[in-house]
Design an enzyme around this catalytic site. Sequence first.
Site, PDB file in Angstrom:
ATOM      1  N   ASN A  77       0.920  -1.335  -0.054  1.00 37.09           N
ATOM      2  CA  ASN A  77       0.270  -0.025   0.080  1.00 37.09           C
ATOM      3  C   ASN A  77       1.047   1.175  -0.030  1.00 37.09           C
ATOM      4  OD1 ASN A  77      -1.874   1.943   0.249  1.00 37.09           O
ATOM      5  ND2 ASN A  77      -2.364   1.502   2.399  1.00 37.09           N
ATOM      6  N   TRP A  78       0.862   1.933  -1.014  1.00 39.44           N
ATOM      7  CA  TRP A  78       1.677   3.024  -1.230  1.00 39.44           C
ATOM      8  C   TRP A  78       1.233   4.301  -0.658  1.00 39.44           C
ATOM      9  CZ3 TRP A  78       4.262   2.445  -6.809  1.00 39.44           C
ATOM     10  CH2 TRP A  78       5.191   1.451  -6.758  1.00 39.44           C
ATOM     11  N   LYS A  79      -0.107   4.346  -0.280  1.00 37.53           N
ATOM     12  CA  LYS A  79      -0.674   5.469   0.110  1.00 37.53           C
ATOM     13  C   LYS A  79      -0.167   6.806  -0.719  1.00 37.53           C
ATOM     14  CE  LYS A  79       0.445   3.769   4.727  1.00 37.53           C
ATOM     15  NZ  LYS A  79       0.376   3.619   6.143  1.00 37.53           N
TER      16      LYS A  79
ATOM     17  N   HIS B 123      -9.615   1.010   4.605  1.00 36.09           N
ATOM     18  CA  HIS B 123      -8.401   1.166   5.193  1.00 36.09           C
ATOM     19  C   HIS B 123      -8.532   2.081   6.530  1.00 36.09           C
ATOM     20  CE1 HIS B 123      -4.155   2.527   5.977  1.00 36.09           C
ATOM     21  NE2 HIS B 123      -3.601   1.295   5.462  1.00 36.09           N
TER      22      HIS B 123
ATOM     23  N   GLU C 226      -6.866   4.530   7.574  1.00 40.70           N
ATOM     24  CA  GLU C 226      -6.743   6.105   7.148  1.00 40.70           C
ATOM     25  C   GLU C 226      -7.942   6.440   6.845  1.00 40.70           C
ATOM     26  OE1 GLU C 226      -2.936   5.696   5.261  1.00 40.70           O
ATOM     27  OE2 GLU C 226      -2.187   5.088   7.186  1.00 40.70           O
TER      28      GLU C 226
ATOM     29  N   GLU D 163      -5.418  -5.092  10.320  1.00 45.39           N
ATOM     30  CA  GLU D 163      -4.551  -3.956  10.506  1.00 45.39           C
ATOM     31  C   GLU D 163      -4.819  -3.335  11.611  1.00 45.39           C
ATOM     32  OE1 GLU D 163      -2.441  -3.067   6.621  1.00 45.39           O
ATOM     33  OE2 GLU D 163      -4.000  -1.720   6.837  1.00 45.39           O
TER      34      GLU D 163
ATOM     35  N   GLY E 220       2.167   2.572  10.628  1.00 51.73           N
ATOM     36  CA  GLY E 220       2.976   3.642  10.186  1.00 51.73           C
ATOM     37  C   GLY E 220       3.548   4.059  11.599  1.00 51.73           C
TER      38      GLY E 220
ATOM     39  N   SER F  94       3.230  -1.987  10.205  1.00 53.36           N
ATOM     40  CA  SER F  94       4.760  -2.123  10.554  1.00 53.36           C
ATOM     41  C   SER F  94       5.508  -3.400   9.998  1.00 53.36           C
ATOM     42  CB  SER F  94       4.992  -1.748  12.083  1.00 53.36           C
ATOM     43  OG  SER F  94       4.424  -0.287  12.119  1.00 53.36           O
TER      44      SER F  94
ATOM     45  N   GLY G 182       2.896  -0.996   4.234  1.00 53.62           N
ATOM     46  CA  GLY G 182       2.893   0.128   4.024  1.00 53.62           C
ATOM     47  C   GLY G 182       4.266   0.840   3.648  1.00 53.62           C
ATOM     48  N   GLY G 183       4.828   1.565   4.576  1.00 54.31           N
ATOM     49  CA  GLY G 183       6.178   2.166   4.521  1.00 54.31           C
ATOM     50  C   GLY G 183       7.368   1.308   3.997  1.00 54.31           C
TER      51      GLY G 183
HETATM   52  C1  PEP Z   1      -0.624   0.227   5.662  1.00 60.41           C
HETATM   53  O1  PEP Z   1      -0.936   1.231   5.429  1.00 60.41           O
HETATM   54  O2  PEP Z   1      -1.723  -0.649   5.226  1.00 60.41           O
HETATM   55  C2  PEP Z   1       0.265  -0.245   6.757  1.00 60.41           C
HETATM   56  C3  PEP Z   1       0.422  -1.490   6.950  1.00 60.41           C
HETATM   57  O3  PEP Z   1       1.258   0.726   6.936  1.00 60.41           O
HETATM   58  P1  PEP Z   1       2.560   0.363   7.588  1.00 60.41           P
HETATM   59  O4  PEP Z   1       3.240  -0.712   7.202  1.00 60.41           O
HETATM   60  O5  PEP Z   1       3.543   1.530   7.237  1.00 60.41           O
HETATM   61  O6  PEP Z   1       2.516   0.525   8.849  1.00 60.41           O
END
Ligand code: PEP
Length: 226
Positions: free
Chosen positions: A6-8, A84, A86, A150, A156, A186, A207-208
């Site tokens: 997930n590149w957001k 998601h 967010e 999640e 994040g 994470s 994500g990150g």
């Molecule tokens: C996400 O945005 O779905 C996510 C899991 O982010 P991160 O890996 O950065 O916690």
Amino acid sequence: MLIAANWKMFKTRAETRAFCEAFTPPEGVEVVICPPFTSLDVAVEAGLTIFAQNVHWAEEGAYTGEISAAMLKELGVAGSLVGHSERRQLFGETDEGTARRAEHALAAGLRVIACVGETDSEREAGATESVLRRQLAPLPRDPRLVVAYEPAWAIGTGKTATPAIAQEAHAYIKSLIDAPVLYGGSVKPDNAAELLAQPDVDGALVGGASLDPDSFAAICRAALIS
Ligand code: PEP
């Protein structure tokens, strides 16, 4: 195993092209990338399996800022995330709206990864199971639906759920819905293998650590040994 990125709201079209040139998905693991809307066609052209980060429930209409399943399919997009944390926390999306998005996308022939998970205060209040139950209840039952657990407190933040916490939540989710369940929050190259080794963890939503091709490839390789 399914490993999704997930590149957001990261990566321009040029940055997406550079990632795709540097990234080769390993054989034996299914890899999905969810770039921003503006990079979808670039990523599709690179030959990767591409999902959007959201999709609306209507076929078309006066929904400023939204994208329909048909618009995504025209670009060669294979599926979409919905719900998601967010979207829920920052943009007020609801359990019912998430379910409507999922239903329409599935009916239009897209695959769907539906995100669920509790916040920090919900976990501290002992409400994790009731939150998961509430979020999962309206989701359509469909063989093309994948759930991503999640926990919002792990997204994040660098605070990963322990493998035991992830396993417990995944087992609970699977008692309520017959679907593969990805873990997200994470996930990094150094913790992916132990999370993916849990019996009810069927993959990861990253994500990150998915923004860098080497780090994302390392997470995809961890799926092969788990
Ligand atoms: C996400 O945005 O779905 C996510 C899991 O982010 P991160 O890996 O950065 O916690």
